[in-house]
Scaffold this motif. Structure first.
Motif, PDB file in Angstrom:
ATOM      1  N   VAL A   1      34.089  12.272 -28.408  1.00 11.85           N
ATOM      2  CA  VAL A   1      32.902  12.019 -27.585  1.00 11.85           C
ATOM      3  C   VAL A   1      32.251  10.693 -27.967  1.00 11.85           C
TER       4      VAL A   1
ATOM      5  N   THR B   1      30.117  15.494 -23.180  1.00 10.51           N
ATOM      6  CA  THR B   1      29.036  15.867 -24.095  1.00 10.51           C
ATOM      7  C   THR B   1      28.668  17.336 -23.931  1.00 10.51           C
TER       8      THR B   1
ATOM      9  N   SER C   1      26.678  12.543 -30.758  1.00 14.49           N
ATOM     10  CA  SER C   1      27.568  13.204 -29.798  1.00 14.49           C
ATOM     11  C   SER C   1      26.917  14.391 -29.099  1.00 14.49           C
TER      12      SER C   1
ATOM     13  N   PRO D   1      24.658  10.050 -25.793  1.00 19.41           N
ATOM     14  CA  PRO D   1      25.962   9.542 -25.351  1.00 19.41           C
ATOM     15  C   PRO D   1      25.927   8.917 -23.961  1.00 19.41           C
TER      16      PRO D   1
END
Length: 345
Positions: free
Chosen positions: A83, A141, A166, A171
């Motif tokens: 991620v 995510t 993350s 993100p």
């Protein structure tokens, strides 16, 4: 223009969609298995008197959850890295070639010589691919947040660098910034490969500098100073010492983010050394008792400071860091529009 943008972006979109589908399958298959093991263990513990106090049932549950945590820890780290790395990949493979490849090959002239203005050409490209980039990051995510739910509960540290980066909404800010960075470098350099390389370098540097230098200072932190004596030492969690300094595990509120824990200092502000207070520390392999050490050190008027962010700062910091990266994204996109308007050729 939207249709043309989609046709040009289609190979990258299909590749990204295939990778996203593979990641989703991995998340779902392993996640359902882990969630089932976790809920089964907790359901068994919910039986009357099964896990009260220090009973055998409580110890068995603890061992079972520890085994579950150890079993999935390597995959936990790997999926978090996935991620975190996805915005960088978006900037490299979606952002940098979006404009840079057209300028490098000269295909932009076809659109500019038709009825499509430069501004509209850039706006459609950035909007279509940018929305796809943020949507893909949001899905990844969400999948990680669901997958890692049991492990996050067991770890109890949502402030860890990889965990914070993350989860939540940051993100999405990273993805928007990385995409805009790639587009801007492709536009300015007019070469795809150099733009991709510089995008990776700049994004990696920002990902290192922002958590270390900016995130802790986005909101005012709380600082507490403790005198080292028997009463305070009884509240400390642990003790660590070297030849040059030593420090105690000072109490902080639950789920707080510890940002600074300097060593013990004397009244002059100098770092205290174990050798200077050797009579207060046991010799050999004896395990030190913190209250005894604190009682012995009380006469020296030593102190230690701890700095932390309370749990209530988690979501404000998420929003503020996301806003920072979105502001950088807006500045980069604005630069693109300014640059393409002023170009004569």
């Amino acid at each position: 223009m939207i249709w043309l943008t989609w046709r040009q972006f289609r190979p990258q979109a299909v590749t990204g969609l295939a990778l996203l589908a593979a990641a989703a399958i991995l998340f779902l298959v392993t996640g359902w298995r882990m969630h089932h093991s976790y809920t089964t263990a907790l359901a068994w513990c919910a039986l009357p008197d099964a896990c009260d106090g220090a009973t055998a049932g409580a110890r068995a549950l603890g061992a079972q959850l520890s085994q579950l945590q150890r079993s999935y820890e390597p995959m936990f780290v790997l999926l978090q890295l996935l991620v975190i790395a996805s915005p960088a990949a978006i900037g490299i493979f979606w952002g940098a070639p979006l404009i840079g490849r057209e300028l490098e090959t000269g295909t932009h002239q076809l659109a500019w010589n038709q009825t499509v203005t430069r501004t509209r050409w850039l706006a459609v490209k950035v909007s279509v691919v940018g929305v796809a980039a943020i949507a893909a990051t949001a899905l990844l995510t969400w999948l990680l947040s669901w997958w890692a739910g049991p492990l996050d509960h067991l770890n109890g540290d949502r402030w860890a660098a990889m965990t914070f980066a993350s989860r939540g909404i940051v993100p999405l800010g990273y993805a928007a910034f990385a995409f805009a960075l790639g587009v801007t470098l492709g536009l300015l350099l007019r070469r795809t490969l150099p733009a991709m390389a510089i995008t990776l370098a700049v994004f990696a540097a920002v990902q290192v500098l922002v958590p270390a230098l900016i995130r802790p200072h986005l909101l005012p932190s709380t600082t507490s100073t403790y005198s080292i004596d028997q009463a305070s030492a009884s509240r400390f969690h642990d003790f660590q010492g070297t030849q040059t300094d030593f420090h105690f595990g000072l109490p902080i509120p639950q789920d707080a983010w510890l940002t600074s824990r300097p060593p013990v200092e004397n009244p002059s502000g100098q770092v205290a050394r174990i050798a200077d207070y050797s009579d207060c520390f046991p010799d050999g392999g004896d395990v030190p008792r913190l209250p005894d050490i604190g009682a012995c050190l009380a006469e020296y008027d030593l102190h230690q400071t701890v700095t932390y962010h309370p749990a209530s700062h988690y979501w404000p910091l998420q929003w503020m860091e996301s806003g920072l990266f979105l502001a950088l994204c807006a500045a980069l996109v604005g630069t693109c529009f300014w640059w393409i308007r002023r170009r004569q050729n």
